[in-house]
Enzyme design. Structure first.
Site, mmCIF file in Angstrom:
data_model
loop_
_atom_site.group_PDB
_atom_site.id
_atom_site.type_symbol
_atom_site.label_atom_id
_atom_site.label_comp_id
_atom_site.label_asym_id
_atom_site.label_seq_id
_atom_site.Cartn_x
_atom_site.Cartn_y
_atom_site.Cartn_z
ATOM 1 C CG ASP A 193 -2.517 -8.664 0.651
ATOM 2 O OD1 ASP A 193 -1.828 -8.982 1.639
ATOM 3 O OD2 ASP A 193 -3.574 -7.999 0.738
ATOM 4 C CG ASP A 226 -4.656 -10.403 3.310
ATOM 5 O OD1 ASP A 226 -4.301 -10.925 2.232
ATOM 6 O OD2 ASP A 226 -4.386 -9.214 3.602
ATOM 7 C CG HIS A 228 -6.383 -5.762 1.558
ATOM 8 N ND1 HIS A 228 -5.814 -6.663 2.445
ATOM 9 C CD2 HIS A 228 -7.568 -5.398 2.083
ATOM 10 C CE1 HIS A 228 -6.635 -6.824 3.477
ATOM 11 N NE2 HIS A 228 -7.708 -6.082 3.283
ATOM 12 C CG HIS A 264 -1.957 -1.048 1.245
ATOM 13 N ND1 HIS A 264 -2.862 -1.221 0.218
ATOM 14 C CD2 HIS A 264 -2.221 -2.019 2.149
ATOM 15 C CE1 HIS A 264 -3.641 -2.263 0.505
ATOM 16 N NE2 HIS A 264 -3.270 -2.775 1.672
HETATM 17 C C1 OKS Z 1 -7.890 -0.073 9.086
HETATM 18 C C2 OKS Z 1 -7.080 -1.045 8.329
HETATM 19 C C3 OKS Z 1 -7.765 -1.549 7.107
HETATM 20 C C4 OKS Z 1 -7.152 -2.792 6.551
HETATM 21 C C5 OKS Z 1 -5.800 -2.586 5.935
HETATM 22 C C6 OKS Z 1 -5.432 -3.713 5.014
HETATM 23 C C7 OKS Z 1 -4.044 -4.196 5.236
HETATM 24 C C8 OKS Z 1 -3.639 -5.305 4.310
HETATM 25 N N1 OKS Z 1 -7.169 0.482 10.196
HETATM 26 N N2 OKS Z 1 -3.224 -4.998 3.076
HETATM 27 O O1 OKS Z 1 -2.806 -5.910 2.225
HETATM 28 O O2 OKS Z 1 -3.646 -6.480 4.627
HETATM 29 ZN ZN ZN Z 2 -3.941 -7.485 2.638
#
Ligand code: OKS
Ligand code: ZN
Length: 365
Positions: free
Chosen positions: A219, A306, A221, A177
């Protein structure tokens, strides 16, 4: 294939970063991206003969490598934010902004950002509130990039010996991210992007053009940061499988295909919530054919688990067995592959899921 051990690069400093809490779905909860995640993965891999733990190469200059991807201003900010924050009366727990320069709030940030008070300045480099900077954060973030770099160096040196083993970088914090000057979603530096640029800088060039690298992001996300960094770059193909209706919500659509020279070199596969093994594996096979068409010299996998059925924030329905099949499918591309850890929050199975994928890749499953 020979049953040689897969190298796993890790660093104890990756467990230092440990913010106490975050806000998830409006609730104040313990920080999900905890150091136990990589402790669990290590524990599982230690118990398997097919993995060999390797420390980082201390001679790699992490900062210079990070500067190929991130701005100098952003790196300096990460290094000094906590100190300046506490000196200014901020809570000793962590740096966290109160206001972000949303595009409807201001079109640009005027003046010298160095002169902004720490609480205002923090907002310039975050797109959410999931990246508290504690006293330990910078050390972990640099260690994490160092793990990715050391593993990348090994992949390149190993590929000269024509062996096809994969290498695993047990990075934490994760990175997909993080943009060139932006943190969010538990990510501060783009470990994968830093590794990709490093590979291009050390690998022998065929002509004057940069070495072709492909990044496969599995991933749950969307890796908005990796996408941003390589959006105009045709030498690094970014391919992502992710949930279409989930965090980070505003990126990851199919029509984000890259820009200028990079057009066509960013490929998103948004998948519906509830996606199970067979739909996932079909999408993965399409993603892998796109990667094969790019004819990359190296493959980097943003490895998040995830997508697991029990994950507390993911909505996909993959099983541990699915991860073995994912590993096997990736191995069929048959190019030197660097796996870099991203998300995955179901601690009871995180080690087994990561290990099963890597063993599937190596053909031990
Ligand atoms: C809110 C967090 C939201 C989820 C973040 C996702 C993190 C992740 N405080 N990205 O690949 O696993
Ligand atoms: Zn993720």
């Amino acid at each position: 294939r020979l049953a040689a051990a897969m190298k796993v690069f890790s660093s104890d400093a990756c467990t230092k970063h440990n913010p106490p809490h975050e806000i998830l779905s409006g609730r104040l909860v313990p920080y999900l991206e905890s150091p136990d995640r990589i402790r669990k993965i290590k524990q599982y891999l230690y118990g398997q003969e097919t993995f060999e733990f390797v420390p980082v190469n201390p001679d790699i200059d992490v900062i210079s490598s990070a500067l190929r991807v991130h701005t100098k201003e952003y790196l300096k900010y990460l290094e000094t934010a906590y100190e300046k924050w506490t000196a200014n009366g901020g809570d000793k727990t962590a740096v966290l902004p109160e206001a972000l320069p949303h595009f409807k709030l201001c079109r640009e940030v005027h003046g010298d950002v160095e002169k902004l008070p720490p609480i205002a300045r923090a907002g310039l480099y975050c797109f959410d509130l999931s990246c508290p900077i504690t006293d330990d954060t910078y050390d972990s973030v640099i260690a994490s990039a160092g793990v990715a770099l050391s593993a990348a160096e090994y992949v390149v040196s190993q590929s000269a010996n024509e062996s096809q083993l994969g290498v695993f970088a047990l990075t934490r914090p994760p990175g997909h991210h993080a943009g060139s000057s932006l943190c969010g979603g538990y990510c501060f530096l783009s470990n994968v992007a830093i590794a990709a640029r490093f590979i291009q800088s050390i690998s022998p060039k065929i002509d004057s053009s940069p070495t072709r690298v492909a990044i496969l992001d599995i991933d749950f996300h969307h890796g908005n940061g990796t996408q941003e960094i390589f959006y105009e770059d045709p030498s690094v193909l970014y391919v992502s499988l992710h949930a279409d209706d989930d965090y980070p919500y505003f990126t990851g659509s199919r029509d984000e295909r890259g820009n200028l020279e990079g057009e066509g070199f960013n490929i998103n596969f948004p998948l519906p919530s509830g996606t199970g093994p067979s739909e996932y594996l079909s999408a993965l096979s399409l993603a892998l054919s796109e990667i094969e068409s790019h004819r990359p010299v190296y493959l980097i996998v943003s490895l998040g688990v995830d997508t697991y059925c029990e994950d507390p924030i993911g909505t996909f329905k993959l099983s541990t067995t699915t991860y073995g099949l994912i590993g096997e499918a990736i191995a069929k591309v048959n190019i030197p592959t660097l796996f870099v850890m991203e998300g995955g929050y179901y601690l009871e199975s995180i080690g087994q899921n990561v290990g099963t994928l890597l063993k599937g890749f190596e053909g031990h499953s």
